[in-house]
Design a protein around this motif. Structure first.
Motif, PDB file in Angstrom:
ATOM      1  N   ASP A  91       0.815  -1.221   0.000  1.00 33.75           N
ATOM      2  CA  ASP A  91       0.000   0.000   0.000  1.00 33.75           C
ATOM      3  C   ASP A  91       0.847   1.268   0.000  1.00 33.75           C
ATOM      4  OD1 ASP A  91      -2.233  -1.586  -0.038  1.00 33.75           O
ATOM      5  OD2 ASP A  91      -2.953  -1.002   1.946  1.00 33.75           O
ATOM      6  N   ASP A 117     -10.049   1.056   0.470  1.00 35.23           N
ATOM      7  CA  ASP A 117      -9.395   1.501   1.694  1.00 35.23           C
ATOM      8  C   ASP A 117      -9.080   2.984   1.563  1.00 35.23           C
ATOM      9  OD1 ASP A 117      -7.832   2.001   3.922  1.00 35.23           O
ATOM     10  OD2 ASP A 117      -6.404   0.395   3.523  1.00 35.23           O
ATOM     11  N   ILE A 124      -7.401   3.545  -2.007  1.00 34.96           N
ATOM     12  CA  ILE A 124      -6.972   2.428  -2.845  1.00 34.96           C
ATOM     13  C   ILE A 124      -8.194   1.563  -3.129  1.00 34.96           C
ATOM     14  CG2 ILE A 124      -5.534   0.355  -2.992  1.00 34.96           C
ATOM     15  CD1 ILE A 124      -3.564   1.767  -1.058  1.00 34.96           C
TER      16      ILE A 124
END
Length: 177
Positions: A91, A117, A124
């Protein structure tokens, strides 16, 4: 409507079924976040979608890699997306990629796990896999311009091929730093 799919992993066809097939046909724009697997699958998506923006994934053959980039930037309804299949740094790497492209959100695939998210510095979106969920829920994402609020904003949802919405979210444009 913007539709986001990923991780088809097929040899000859798109494996589009149910709501996923309808959404791809109805969409103004389709983003595929990689791993078509073989070139006939890429061609099937190009035939089904009015407009397709794709990246290649780690399992895509050389013919697909010759036709689409590993990373691209896509804009829809005033919202800018950085699109890639995966990032080796997870991430954190995805967020850095998005920030480097002045994106409002990042679209990725690879895990076959649908998720949205927005807890970090950049949202994301992973649509999961409509065709090969690998123990996850089969899914795709649908995003439409919001009727509420000022500026560019998309209302999104994660949807199964059966048409079940199991998560909703929003992505605002103009948030890139």
């Amino acid at each position: 409507m913007l539709v986001v799919v990923s991780d088809t992993h097929a040899r000859e066809e798109s494996k589009l079924q149910g709501r996923t097939a309808e959404a791809v046909r109805e969409a103004d724009l389709v983003i595929h976040a990689g791993d078509f697997y073989r070139e006939p699958v890429f061609d099937a998506f190009r035939s089904a979608a009015a407009s397709l923006r794709a990246v290649y994934g780690n399992n895509d053959d050389a013919a697909i890699r010759d036709r689409v980039p590993e990373v691209r930037t896509v804009e829809y309804a005033g919202v800018r997306f950085a699109v890639t299949h995966r990032h080796r740094s997870g991430d954190t790497g995805l967020v850095m990629l998005g920030r480097g492209r002045d994106a409002d959100a990042v679209v990725c695939g690879h895990s076959h796990r649908p998720r949205f998210d927005d807890a970090g510095r950049l949202p994301i979106l992973n649509p999961g896999s409509h065709a090969q969920p690998r123990g996850n829920r089969p899914a795709h994402a649908e995003l439409t311009p919001s009727d509420e609020g000022e500026g560019a904003e998309l209302d999104g949802r994660l949807v199964t091929p059966d048409g079940e919405t199991f998560e909703t979210f929003q992505i605002a444009g103009g948030n890139a730093e």
